[in-house]
Design a protein around this motif. Structure first.
Motif, mmCIF file in Angstrom:
data_model
loop_
_atom_site.group_PDB
_atom_site.id
_atom_site.type_symbol
_atom_site.label_atom_id
_atom_site.label_comp_id
_atom_site.label_asym_id
_atom_site.label_seq_id
_atom_site.Cartn_x
_atom_site.Cartn_y
_atom_site.Cartn_z
ATOM 1 N N ARG A 123 -4.190 3.606 -5.680
ATOM 2 C CA ARG A 123 -4.136 2.358 -6.626
ATOM 3 C C ARG A 123 -5.124 1.793 -7.682
ATOM 4 N NH1 ARG A 123 -5.453 -1.562 -3.192
ATOM 5 N NH2 ARG A 123 -7.460 -1.830 -4.040
ATOM 6 N N ASN A 124 -6.285 2.039 -7.192
ATOM 7 C CA ASN A 124 -7.419 1.744 -8.628
ATOM 8 C C ASN A 124 -7.124 3.035 -10.223
ATOM 9 O OD1 ASN A 124 -8.108 -0.617 -7.625
ATOM 10 N ND2 ASN A 124 -10.193 0.900 -6.659
ATOM 11 N N TYR A 125 -6.759 4.296 -9.511
ATOM 12 C CA TYR A 125 -6.500 5.413 -10.675
ATOM 13 C C TYR A 125 -5.169 4.731 -10.923
ATOM 14 C CZ TYR A 125 -6.082 9.967 -12.429
ATOM 15 O OH TYR A 125 -5.499 10.953 -13.333
ATOM 16 N N VAL A 126 -4.213 4.916 -11.130
ATOM 17 C CA VAL A 126 -2.565 4.307 -11.002
ATOM 18 C C VAL A 126 -2.935 3.590 -11.771
ATOM 19 C CG1 VAL A 126 -0.711 2.850 -10.506
ATOM 20 C CG2 VAL A 126 -1.215 5.389 -8.981
ATOM 21 N N VAL A 127 -3.471 2.366 -12.053
ATOM 22 C CA VAL A 127 -3.798 0.758 -12.610
ATOM 23 C C VAL A 127 -4.811 1.590 -14.024
ATOM 24 C CG1 VAL A 127 -5.036 -0.995 -12.819
ATOM 25 C CG2 VAL A 127 -3.820 -0.629 -10.804
ATOM 26 N N GLU A 128 -5.610 2.173 -13.468
ATOM 27 C CA GLU A 128 -6.246 2.093 -14.746
ATOM 28 C C GLU A 128 -5.416 3.011 -16.105
ATOM 29 O OE1 GLU A 128 -10.086 5.847 -15.833
ATOM 30 O OE2 GLU A 128 -10.215 4.638 -14.177
ATOM 31 N N HIS A 129 -4.827 4.119 -15.565
ATOM 32 C CA HIS A 129 -3.806 4.797 -16.107
ATOM 33 C C HIS A 129 -2.567 4.134 -16.665
ATOM 34 C CE1 HIS A 129 -7.299 7.949 -14.881
ATOM 35 N NE2 HIS A 129 -6.734 8.348 -15.807
ATOM 36 N N PHE B 4 2.985 6.277 -6.767
ATOM 37 C CA PHE B 4 2.599 5.566 -5.713
ATOM 38 C C PHE B 4 0.844 4.096 -4.901
ATOM 39 C CE2 PHE B 4 5.746 8.803 -4.104
ATOM 40 C CZ PHE B 4 6.982 7.805 -4.074
ATOM 41 N N ILE B 5 1.270 3.456 -5.049
ATOM 42 C CA ILE B 5 -0.324 2.670 -5.181
ATOM 43 C C ILE B 5 -0.014 2.408 -3.907
ATOM 44 C CG2 ILE B 5 -0.307 2.431 -6.856
ATOM 45 C CD1 ILE B 5 0.645 -0.945 -5.666
ATOM 46 N N ASP B 6 1.031 2.414 -2.809
ATOM 47 C CA ASP B 6 0.606 2.067 -1.267
ATOM 48 C C ASP B 6 1.485 2.592 0.213
ATOM 49 O OD1 ASP B 6 -0.407 0.448 0.735
ATOM 50 O OD2 ASP B 6 -0.307 -1.213 -0.014
ATOM 51 N N ARG B 7 1.090 2.498 1.071
ATOM 52 C CA ARG B 7 1.868 3.081 2.390
ATOM 53 C C ARG B 7 1.749 2.746 3.504
ATOM 54 N NH1 ARG B 7 -2.096 3.106 4.105
ATOM 55 N NH2 ARG B 7 -3.638 5.110 3.847
ATOM 56 N N ALA B 8 3.055 2.698 4.576
ATOM 57 C CA ALA B 8 2.519 2.344 6.086
ATOM 58 C C ALA B 8 3.534 2.838 6.360
ATOM 59 C CB ALA B 8 2.949 0.950 5.915
ATOM 60 N N LEU B 9 3.210 3.209 7.697
ATOM 61 C CA LEU B 9 3.774 4.114 8.401
ATOM 62 C C LEU B 9 4.887 3.192 9.544
ATOM 63 C CD1 LEU B 9 5.522 6.719 10.201
ATOM 64 C CD2 LEU B 9 2.894 6.321 11.618
ATOM 65 N N THR C 211 7.361 -7.169 6.701
ATOM 66 C CA THR C 211 5.808 -7.136 6.686
ATOM 67 C C THR C 211 4.953 -6.726 6.399
ATOM 68 O OG1 THR C 211 7.035 -9.311 8.498
ATOM 69 C CG2 THR C 211 4.736 -8.084 9.020
ATOM 70 N N LEU C 212 5.024 -5.617 6.422
ATOM 71 C CA LEU C 212 4.218 -4.318 5.645
ATOM 72 C C LEU C 212 4.614 -3.830 4.434
ATOM 73 C CD1 LEU C 212 5.587 -1.599 8.001
ATOM 74 C CD2 LEU C 212 3.905 -2.569 8.065
ATOM 75 N N ALA C 213 5.812 -4.733 3.790
ATOM 76 C CA ALA C 213 5.601 -5.041 2.677
ATOM 77 C C ALA C 213 4.911 -6.208 1.541
ATOM 78 C CB ALA C 213 7.939 -5.401 2.032
ATOM 79 N N SER C 214 5.792 -7.716 2.874
ATOM 80 C CA SER C 214 4.619 -8.410 2.039
ATOM 81 C C SER C 214 3.073 -8.086 2.605
ATOM 82 C CB SER C 214 5.075 -9.429 2.979
ATOM 83 O OG SER C 214 6.033 -9.925 2.849
ATOM 84 N N ALA C 215 2.545 -7.336 3.156
ATOM 85 C CA ALA C 215 0.702 -6.687 3.943
ATOM 86 C C ALA C 215 0.677 -5.610 2.175
ATOM 87 C CB ALA C 215 0.753 -6.293 4.714
ATOM 88 N N MET C 216 1.205 -4.467 1.582
ATOM 89 C CA MET C 216 1.138 -4.172 0.790
ATOM 90 C C MET C 216 1.290 -5.444 -0.716
ATOM 91 S SD MET C 216 3.734 -1.073 1.027
ATOM 92 C CE MET C 216 3.778 -0.036 2.429
ATOM 93 N N ILE C 217 1.762 -6.031 -1.127
ATOM 94 C CA ILE C 217 2.492 -7.063 -2.297
ATOM 95 C C ILE C 217 0.452 -7.865 -2.249
ATOM 96 C CG2 ILE C 217 3.666 -9.084 -3.059
ATOM 97 C CD1 ILE C 217 5.715 -8.074 -1.722
ATOM 98 N N ASP C 218 0.638 -8.161 -0.756
ATOM 99 C CA ASP C 218 -0.689 -9.549 -0.686
ATOM 100 C C ASP C 218 -2.015 -8.486 -1.449
ATOM 101 O OD1 ASP C 218 0.390 -11.463 0.119
ATOM 102 O OD2 ASP C 218 0.288 -11.106 2.421
ATOM 103 N N ALA D 37 -4.268 -9.389 -4.542
ATOM 104 C CA ALA D 37 -5.712 -9.408 -3.894
ATOM 105 C C ALA D 37 -6.186 -8.047 -4.792
ATOM 106 C CB ALA D 37 -6.361 -9.116 -2.740
ATOM 107 N N ALA D 38 -5.829 -7.526 -4.998
ATOM 108 C CA ALA D 38 -6.646 -6.373 -5.746
ATOM 109 C C ALA D 38 -6.889 -6.377 -7.221
ATOM 110 C CB ALA D 38 -6.065 -5.325 -5.465
ATOM 111 N N GLY D 39 -5.895 -7.277 -7.223
ATOM 112 C CA GLY D 39 -5.865 -7.396 -9.581
ATOM 113 C C GLY D 39 -5.081 -6.142 -10.127
ATOM 114 N N VAL D 40 -3.762 -5.871 -9.541
ATOM 115 C CA VAL D 40 -3.296 -5.469 -10.249
ATOM 116 C C VAL D 40 -2.417 -6.124 -10.715
ATOM 117 C CG1 VAL D 40 -1.180 -3.545 -9.626
ATOM 118 C CG2 VAL D 40 -2.481 -3.300 -7.999
ATOM 119 N N PRO D 41 -1.793 -5.469 -11.944
ATOM 120 C CA PRO D 41 -1.158 -6.075 -13.005
ATOM 121 C C PRO D 41 0.548 -5.712 -13.015
ATOM 122 C CG PRO D 41 -1.838 -4.633 -14.057
ATOM 123 C CD PRO D 41 -2.807 -4.822 -12.593
ATOM 124 N N PHE D 42 1.475 -6.941 -12.015
ATOM 125 C CA PHE D 42 2.139 -6.944 -11.929
ATOM 126 C C PHE D 42 3.135 -8.126 -12.029
ATOM 127 C CE2 PHE D 42 1.502 -7.340 -7.675
ATOM 128 C CZ PHE D 42 3.012 -7.904 -7.535
#
Length: 416
Positions: free
Chosen positions: A93-99, A154-159, A188-195, A199-204
């Protein structure tokens, strides 16, 4: 794969240099995850193989490409090794945001299926997957992709674990599912990804998703976070307006049918593989609400609305509930909705070229480790593509006739 990255300015040589330096960079970023040098080396070999030209990325294919005498090193990396796949997720996630961070970026949520046989692979079961277009034996992964004008990754995933799994403690233990994991719906999994992204300061600024995520929990999460959205809903979803003239009330399909011809306009949802993706669109603002009512961090009026997309050839409609800063244009909402196809493109590329669906592990940790490593490879590829295509082509000297300074050249034998 190198040549496929280039559509603009960089030469093959420039791209190869970018590729090599980027690969060294990402390997350096993940090195602290591993306490043992041999496991870190296996992770590096794993990335090399994912980014290689082998058509399939199965365990034995990866073993042969890495030059290992057997598959146990790859198996140890994904299974017995002690490292945290969620830390790797955060590195990605941090790599994607950086680039790839950009103004008005969109977070796209979607799911994809992984066809499986048997019943021991974590989360497997008979369930619907759009990948096959039917109910079949598979795993389902929910993903978040970051989309900006610089690219997407991709920046997040959940099974996803069906209730048949979470209600069976012995099955959960056999697949090494952590004790903290309980049943969670896909929204619920999607909401956790958004949170996590917030929280990580991803700019979107926006979130786009299909009708699986279109109502309820995801909407509330985004309103509290002060993010706009364009989320798919079913044709029978009920919409009602207030303080609008005329008032709107009814199911989405009925509202669309009653709209006058002048309510529709032809707009592009963005470039696709065959050019502009043109549809007819209509937008119905339903209500203006103050952000303070939802404890949003950004004050001001937000508008709830209904966006409708109609196919030009067949007249088939799709419906979206929207939430946007007051005054947002239909062009912006159409652009946001149009980013959803990027995650489908990402799934196709990750499966066909990076082995996303060549995961042979059966455990919870194995799935998340494999998928996270593929996400890192995809993110590196997206960053290299953006940087390569942003390079200004080198100027070449223009060839001129040696006699050009003396005026137009004369044909052989011509009189002076």
């Amino acid at each position: 794969m190198i040549q496929a990255l280039i559509s603009g300015g960089a030469s093959v040589e420039d791209t190869l240099e970018l590729w090599a330096s980027s690969l060294r960079d990402v390997k350096g970023r993940v090195r602290p995850l591993f306490t043992q040098a041999r496991v870190a080396a296996s992770a590096g070999d794993f990335l090399d193989t994912l980014l290689g030209n082998e058509p399939r990325k199965t365990g034995w294919m990866r073993t042969e490409a890495a030059g290992d005498p057997g598959p146990w090193r790859q198996q140890a990396l994904l299974g017995r090794g002690r490292w945290d796949a969620d830390v790797l997720r955060d590195v990605v996630r941090n790599y994607v945001v950086e680039h790839l961070a950009g103004d008005d970026a969109v977070l796209v949520i979607d799911e994809t299926g992984f066809l499986k046989q048997g019943r021991t692979s974590c989360g497997v079961g008979r369930q619907y997957t759009g990948s096959a277009g039917k109910i079949t034996n598979c795993q389902i992964g929910v993903f978040a992709a970051y989309v900006s004008y610089k690219g997407h990754a991709f920046i997040d995933r959940a099974l996803y674990l069906p209730k048949a799994w979470t209600s069976d403690p012995a099955r959960m233990e056999a697949a090494h599912v952590p004790d903290t994991i309980a049943f969670a719906t896909k929204p619920t999994l999607a909401s956790a990804m958004i949170d996590r992204a917030v929280a990580a300061g991803v700019p979107f600024s926006w979130v786009a998703a299909d009708s699986v995520y279109g109502v309820g929990e995801v909407e509330k999460t985004l309103r509290r976070a002060g993010r706009g959205y364009v989320l798919g809903v079913n044709s029978n979803y009920w919409f009602g307006s207030w303080s609008t003239a005329p008032l709107i009330a009814g199911e989405a399909k009925d509202i669309a049918q009653d709209l006058p011809a002048e309510a529709w306009q032809r707009l592009s949802a963005g470039l696709g593989t065959k050019g502009e993706r043109l549809y007819d669109w209509a937008y119905c603002p339903l209500a203006d609400l103050d952000a303070e009512e939802f404890d949003a961090p950004t004050p001001g009026l937000w508008t709830r609305g209904l966006l409708i997309r109609r196919g030009i050839a067949d007249g088939e409609c799709a419906y979206f509930t929207t939430w946007s800063p007051h005054g947002t244009s239909i062009d912006t909402l159409v652009r946001v909705e149009g980013t959803r196809w990027r995650i489908e493109e990402g799934f196709e590329t990750a499966k066909n070229e990076l082995g996303l669906d060549h995961n042979e592990t059966r455990s919870w940790h194995g799935w998340h480790r494999h998928v996270s490593l593929v996400m890192l490879a995809y993110a590196m590829m997206a960053a290299v593509r953006y940087r390569a295509n942003a390079i200004t082509p080198k100027k070449t000297k223009r060839r001129t006739d040696k006699n050009s300074s003396d005026g137009p050249s004369r044909k052989s034998g011509a009189s002076p």
